[in-house]
Write a protein that holds these residues in place. Structure first.
Motif, PDB file in Angstrom:
ATOM      1  N   ARG A 153       0.626  -1.114   0.073  1.00 36.75           N
ATOM      2  CA  ARG A 153       0.008  -0.038  -0.116  1.00 36.75           C
ATOM      3  C   ARG A 153       0.753   1.197  -0.040  1.00 36.75           C
ATOM      4  O   ARG A 153       0.526   2.192  -0.748  1.00 36.75           O
ATOM      5  CB  ARG A 153      -0.944   0.033   1.222  1.00 36.75           C
ATOM      6  CG  ARG A 153      -1.841   1.263   1.326  1.00 36.75           C
ATOM      7  CD  ARG A 153      -2.978   1.123   2.561  1.00 36.75           C
ATOM      8  NE  ARG A 153      -3.751  -0.196   1.968  1.00 36.75           N
ATOM      9  CZ  ARG A 153      -4.863  -0.291   2.745  1.00 36.75           C
ATOM     10  NH1 ARG A 153      -5.060   0.377   3.852  1.00 36.75           N
ATOM     11  NH2 ARG A 153      -5.678  -1.273   2.377  1.00 36.75           N
ATOM     12  N   ARG A 154       2.036   1.306   0.830  1.00 34.36           N
ATOM     13  CA  ARG A 154       2.778   2.481   0.799  1.00 34.36           C
ATOM     14  C   ARG A 154       3.808   2.637  -0.303  1.00 34.36           C
ATOM     15  O   ARG A 154       4.492   3.711  -0.393  1.00 34.36           O
ATOM     16  CB  ARG A 154       3.821   2.343   1.942  1.00 34.36           C
ATOM     17  CG  ARG A 154       4.640   1.157   2.147  1.00 34.36           C
ATOM     18  CD  ARG A 154       5.103   0.984   3.685  1.00 34.36           C
ATOM     19  NE  ARG A 154       4.094   0.606   4.407  1.00 34.36           N
ATOM     20  CZ  ARG A 154       4.226   0.465   5.839  1.00 34.36           C
ATOM     21  NH1 ARG A 154       5.431   0.652   6.333  1.00 34.36           N
ATOM     22  NH2 ARG A 154       3.268  -0.116   6.263  1.00 34.36           N
ATOM     23  N   LEU A 155       3.654   1.734  -1.377  1.00 33.26           N
ATOM     24  CA  LEU A 155       4.706   1.678  -2.420  1.00 33.26           C
ATOM     25  C   LEU A 155       4.021   1.891  -3.886  1.00 33.26           C
ATOM     26  O   LEU A 155       4.444   2.035  -4.827  1.00 33.26           O
ATOM     27  CB  LEU A 155       5.489   0.199  -2.541  1.00 33.26           C
ATOM     28  CG  LEU A 155       6.193  -0.177  -1.399  1.00 33.26           C
ATOM     29  CD1 LEU A 155       7.189  -1.247  -1.857  1.00 33.26           C
ATOM     30  CD2 LEU A 155       7.213   1.039  -1.214  1.00 33.26           C
ATOM     31  N   TYR A 156       2.629   2.229  -3.649  1.00 33.29           N
ATOM     32  CA  TYR A 156       1.768   2.543  -4.807  1.00 33.29           C
ATOM     33  C   TYR A 156       2.556   3.784  -5.758  1.00 33.29           C
ATOM     34  O   TYR A 156       2.871   4.799  -5.198  1.00 33.29           O
ATOM     35  CB  TYR A 156       0.524   2.979  -4.533  1.00 33.29           C
ATOM     36  CG  TYR A 156      -0.532   1.892  -4.266  1.00 33.29           C
ATOM     37  CD1 TYR A 156      -0.336   0.630  -4.634  1.00 33.29           C
ATOM     38  CD2 TYR A 156      -1.538   1.799  -3.229  1.00 33.29           C
ATOM     39  CE1 TYR A 156      -1.046  -0.480  -4.581  1.00 33.29           C
ATOM     40  CE2 TYR A 156      -2.272   1.120  -3.246  1.00 33.29           C
ATOM     41  CZ  TYR A 156      -2.023  -0.315  -3.489  1.00 33.29           C
ATOM     42  OH  TYR A 156      -2.913  -1.407  -3.247  1.00 33.29           O
ATOM     43  N   GLY A 157       2.590   3.650  -7.047  1.00 39.06           N
ATOM     44  CA  GLY A 157       3.383   4.582  -7.954  1.00 39.06           C
ATOM     45  C   GLY A 157       4.787   4.532  -7.926  1.00 39.06           C
ATOM     46  O   GLY A 157       5.384   5.357  -8.605  1.00 39.06           O
ATOM     47  N   SER A 158       5.487   3.643  -6.985  1.00 38.50           N
ATOM     48  CA  SER A 158       6.852   3.332  -7.031  1.00 38.50           C
ATOM     49  C   SER A 158       7.388   2.013  -7.566  1.00 38.50           C
ATOM     50  O   SER A 158       7.298   1.025  -6.760  1.00 38.50           O
ATOM     51  CB  SER A 158       7.470   3.556  -5.623  1.00 38.50           C
ATOM     52  OG  SER A 158       7.331   4.675  -5.136  1.00 38.50           O
ATOM     53  N   HIS A 159       7.443   2.152  -8.976  1.00 37.97           N
ATOM     54  CA  HIS A 159       7.411   0.585  -9.651  1.00 37.97           C
ATOM     55  C   HIS A 159       8.685  -0.237  -9.266  1.00 37.97           C
ATOM     56  O   HIS A 159       8.559  -1.348  -9.041  1.00 37.97           O
ATOM     57  CB  HIS A 159       7.333   0.986 -11.127  1.00 37.97           C
ATOM     58  CG  HIS A 159       6.201   1.243 -11.715  1.00 37.97           C
ATOM     59  ND1 HIS A 159       5.785   2.540 -11.992  1.00 37.97           N
ATOM     60  CD2 HIS A 159       4.941   0.606 -11.867  1.00 37.97           C
ATOM     61  CE1 HIS A 159       4.482   2.718 -12.201  1.00 37.97           C
ATOM     62  NE2 HIS A 159       4.052   1.519 -12.134  1.00 37.97           N
ATOM     63  N   VAL A 160       9.920   0.391  -8.948  1.00 39.80           N
ATOM     64  CA  VAL A 160      11.091  -0.303  -8.885  1.00 39.80           C
ATOM     65  C   VAL A 160      10.971  -0.936  -7.567  1.00 39.80           C
ATOM     66  O   VAL A 160      11.121  -2.163  -7.571  1.00 39.80           O
ATOM     67  CB  VAL A 160      12.153   0.544  -8.855  1.00 39.80           C
ATOM     68  CG1 VAL A 160      13.470  -0.077  -8.339  1.00 39.80           C
ATOM     69  CG2 VAL A 160      12.635   0.994 -10.415  1.00 39.80           C
TER      70      VAL A 160
END
Length: 288
Positions: free
Chosen positions: A84-91
């Motif tokens: 949930r805290r990594l949405y938008g961070s693909h790597v």
């Protein structure tokens, strides 16, 4: 004639399996823009969960149901606590989900060993039904029926239910949906739960078709899942279905009428052609 019928129906069964494997992956990427490599872990966990329950109860149906419920819960937990805290961070998403796949595979190998384990299935699944002179394994019909049901059910869910509309709207404009007082996070967690459930279903049915489950089944199936998703178009549920049929039939025909290993070669050539001619996939949308 009987040989062609056998190849066609078994090819459609293989296509159905590929679609079931790829459907959850396509759903999560299409709606959440998350490349979930941990999907392979749920394929493996689904197979072993079914194995454990079948060993304890003797019921294959109960084993599949337990695998679906358990993996849906684990997928929801993974989304709420890690992704949930990594949405938008693909790597970071890729690193996290690949790490989960490797960790789960190693854990399963440590607990159950590296050797495949026999999965008991109902006798009728290993019997054959003759169609136009071709003996078709009953488990292929099961795969086709389940795949059709999943496609119809998921299409109806996304197009006609309240949560389906919330999910689609949240992907297009999350701040606006949130401003209307709708908790988009809960809907997104549901997407991951559905993806985990579909992976578990595919993993359990793979074990049923092969009569065994193994620690590497998730990794090997994930490769074909990505091939199907890329050919069909990243995020296109319908595209995954079309690509699965193409890949399944081409593999069957090429392996029988061509040289040994020709099926995999044809699939790789198809993948290369799609990437060169239409990078967004057969039914995917072009991006800037």
């Amino acid at each position: 004639m009987s040989t062609f019928v056998l190849l066609t129906i078994t090819g459609l069964g293989l296509a159905a399996l590929y679609f079931l494997v790829a459907s959850g992956l396509s759903l999560i990427y299409g709606l959440m823009d998350v490349l979930n490599f941990a999907h392979g872990a749920f394929l493996t966990l689904g197979g072993y969960a079914a194995y454990l329950v079948v060993q304890a109860t003797g019921s294959f149906t109960l084993g599949v149901g337990a695998a679906i419920v358990g993996c849906a819960a684990l997928a929801a937990l993974m989304e709420t606590t890690l992704l949930r805290r990594l949405y938008g961070s693909h790597v970071p998403q890729v690193l996290l989900t690949v790490g989960l796949l490797l960790a789960v595979t190693a854990l399963v190998r440590q607990v159950f060993g590296s050797d495949p384990l026999k999965l008991a299935t109902p006798a009728w699944m290993n019997e054959v039904t003759e169609i136009l002179g071709a003996p078709i394994p009953n488990n292929r019909f099961l795969l086709i029926l389940v795949a059709v049901a999943v496609y119809a059910g998921m299409s109806a869910f996304l197009a006609r239910t309240r949560y389906g509309l919330i999910i689609r709207a949240g992907v297009e404009n999350r701040p606006m949906v949130t401003a209307l007082g709708i908790d988009v996070r809960r809907a997104f967690t549901l997407v991951f739960a559905i993806g985990g459930a579909l992976a578990a279903l595919a993993g359990a049915l793979t074990g049923a078709v092969n009569n065994v489950v193994s620690p590497e089944q998730g990794t090997s199936l994930l490769i074909f899942a990505f091939i199907v998703v890329i050919i069909g178009g990243l995020g296109s549920f319908k595209g995954s279905a079309v690509a699965a049929v193409l890949v399944g039939l081409l593999q069957q025909y090429a392996n029988f009428y061509g040289l040994v290993g020709a099926g995999d070669l044809i699939v790789v050539m198809l993948l290369a052609a799609v990437l060169l001619i239409r990078p967004q996939g057969l039914l995917g949308r072009a991006t800037a």
